[in-house]
Design a protein around this motif. Structure first.
Motif, PDB file in Angstrom:
ATOM      1  N   GLU A  18      45.336  39.743  79.086  1.00 17.16           N
ATOM      2  CA  GLU A  18      44.676  38.512  78.634  1.00 17.16           C
ATOM      3  C   GLU A  18      45.566  37.771  77.647  1.00 17.16           C
ATOM      4  OE1 GLU A  18      42.581  35.938  79.092  1.00 17.16           O
ATOM      5  OE2 GLU A  18      40.820  37.249  79.172  1.00 17.16           O
ATOM      6  N   ILE A  34      43.541  44.379  76.727  1.00 19.48           N
ATOM      7  CA  ILE A  34      42.323  44.450  75.920  1.00 19.48           C
ATOM      8  C   ILE A  34      41.875  45.882  75.664  1.00 19.48           C
ATOM      9  CG2 ILE A  34      39.849  43.912  75.918  1.00 19.48           C
ATOM     10  CD1 ILE A  34      40.489  41.234  77.145  1.00 19.48           C
ATOM     11  N   GLY A  60      41.451  41.130  71.820  1.00 18.64           N
ATOM     12  CA  GLY A  60      41.191  40.009  72.707  1.00 18.64           C
ATOM     13  C   GLY A  60      42.285  38.972  72.775  1.00 18.64           C
ATOM     14  N   ASN A 104      37.385  38.377  72.873  1.00 16.38           N
ATOM     15  CA  ASN A 104      37.869  38.336  74.241  1.00 16.38           C
ATOM     16  C   ASN A 104      39.086  37.447  74.444  1.00 16.38           C
ATOM     17  OD1 ASN A 104      37.583  38.950  77.138  1.00 16.38           O
ATOM     18  ND2 ASN A 104      37.165  36.749  77.294  1.00 16.38           N
ATOM     19  N   ASP A 105      39.127  36.254  73.915  1.00 18.62           N
ATOM     20  CA  ASP A 105      40.248  35.347  74.155  1.00 18.62           C
ATOM     21  C   ASP A 105      40.390  34.428  72.954  1.00 18.62           C
ATOM     22  OD1 ASP A 105      42.363  34.164  75.404  1.00 18.62           O
ATOM     23  OD2 ASP A 105      41.222  33.130  76.944  1.00 18.62           O
ATOM     24  N   THR A 118      33.891  35.809  71.228  1.00 17.05           N
ATOM     25  CA  THR A 118      33.439  37.150  71.559  1.00 17.05           C
ATOM     26  C   THR A 118      32.559  37.133  72.807  1.00 17.05           C
ATOM     27  OG1 THR A 118      31.545  36.921  70.055  1.00 17.05           O
ATOM     28  CG2 THR A 118      33.541  37.945  69.175  1.00 17.05           C
ATOM     29  N   GLU A 122      30.355  44.859  78.560  1.00 11.98           N
ATOM     30  CA  GLU A 122      30.387  44.708  80.004  1.00 11.98           C
ATOM     31  C   GLU A 122      29.648  45.854  80.692  1.00 11.98           C
ATOM     32  OE1 GLU A 122      34.211  42.654  81.678  1.00 11.98           O
ATOM     33  OE2 GLU A 122      34.797  43.952  80.009  1.00 11.98           O
ATOM     34  N   ILE A 153      30.564  34.781  77.890  1.00 19.12           N
ATOM     35  CA  ILE A 153      31.947  35.281  77.909  1.00 19.12           C
ATOM     36  C   ILE A 153      32.835  34.180  77.349  1.00 19.12           C
ATOM     37  CG2 ILE A 153      33.817  36.290  79.251  1.00 19.12           C
ATOM     38  CD1 ILE A 153      31.859  36.930  81.449  1.00 19.12           C
ATOM     39  N   ASN A 155      35.986  32.257  76.606  1.00 16.77           N
ATOM     40  CA  ASN A 155      37.266  32.319  77.295  1.00 16.77           C
ATOM     41  C   ASN A 155      38.160  31.136  76.934  1.00 16.77           C
ATOM     42  OD1 ASN A 155      38.341  34.473  78.927  1.00 16.77           O
ATOM     43  ND2 ASN A 155      36.453  34.406  80.112  1.00 16.77           N
TER      44      ASN A 155
END
Length: 301
Positions: A18, A34, A60, A104-105, A118, A122, A153, A155
């Motif tokens: 990622e 990740i 992330g 996450n990203d 965040t 999952e 999610i 992103n």
């Protein structure tokens, strides 16, 4: 219009690759794995990779810091990382929507703030618990503010060349949202849908980057492809197939000396042992697209 030439440039075998970031100074690519909580710096000229493994359950996003070293959004904290020793220093721990949420990203804005979001735990890859994430901003004074919540999610993030529009993707909304952006204060306003994806099938929009013409290059998780989107008019320009095997394409960035090479990260397939020809978790490069990206921003705090 050319669909470009796709090549597998490194078999990193990432559990979940990622956040690629092209470091224009060193001409290297930064990105994360990740679930292995790893930061990778890869030199495409020498094919040498240097990796740092953090003492977190996940990581992330990573960006360079102007003062030296790196900044990460790992698990539920922002932290500085000494790239030579791997030592970390927590800047701020975010108040999560859920104890199971994780970063996450993320990406830096034109003023050098570090934005990262965040998502929930999952249940299976690409399918987290809903409404358990948020979008945060690490300001240059190291204060943290929350801007969008709840998020499914968190992103892709991109800013236009004139610094007036911010694009953001909450993947389960199946769209790219646009916001008027005040680069002086880091405030977002006037949210609207810039592009709506087809919700049929399993593909979901993941990370993205922007080119000099203002088009977005969006990785499609479960699709093994990248869409070029014109968010100004809400139209898809073309689709580039990255792989029929590495279907979990996760994010994109432009790199290379002329910023005309599109790098695409991916996630490992779920098989216990990789079989011959399984390129999932690898790093891909697409050339000959006739597009050029903008230089990536670094953290100024």
């Amino acid at each position: 219009m050319s669909t470009g030439k796709v090549s597998l440039v490194h078999e990193f075998d990432c559990s979940l690759g990622e956040g690629p970031h092209w470091d224009d100074v060193s001409q290297t690519l930064l990105f994360v794995d990740i679930f292995k909580a790893a930061v990778h710096r890869w030199n495409p000229t020498t094919n040498i990779r240097k990796s740092i493994y953090l003492p977190d359950s996940s990581i992330g996003a990573v960006v360079p810091r102007k003062k030296g070293g790196l900044v990460v959004a790992a698990a539920h904290r922002f932290a500085f990382v000494d790239e030579e020793t791997g030592a970390t220093e927590t800047i701020h721990e975010v108040k999560q929507q859920s104890p199971e949420s994780r970063f996450n990203d993320g990406k830096c804005d034109p003023a050098g703030r570090f934005w990262a979001g965040t998502m929930g735990l999952e249940i299976e890859p690409g399918k987290p618990k809903r409404n358990q994430g948020a979008l945060y901003c690490l300001h240059k004074d190291q204060n943290v503010t929350r801007h969008v919540a709840p998020v499914d999610i968190s992103n892709g993030l991109s800013w236009t060349n004139d610094q007036t529009v911010m694009y953001y993707c909450d993947s389960y909304r199946y769209c790219i949202d646009a916001y008027d952006y005040d680069v002086t204060t880091g405030s977002m306003s006037n949210p609207r849908v810039a592009y709506k994806f087809n919700t049929e099938g399993d593909e979901i929009p993941d990370g993205h980057c922007i080119d000099v013409d203002g088009n977005l290059w969006v990785a499609m998780f479960f699709g093994g492809k990248v869409h070029q989107i014109d968010p100004k008019v809400g139209q898809k320009i073309r689709t580039i197939k990255v792989s029929d095997v590495a279907l979990k394409t996760t994010s994109t960035c432009f790199g290379g000396p002329n910023l005309d090479e599109l790098y695409v990260t991916s996630s490992r397939n779920l098989s216990v042992n990789k079989v011959e020809g399984d390129t999932s978790g690898g790093l891909f490069k697409i050339t000959g697209l006739g597009a050029r990206g903008l230089p990536a921003y670094v953290y100024e705090g």
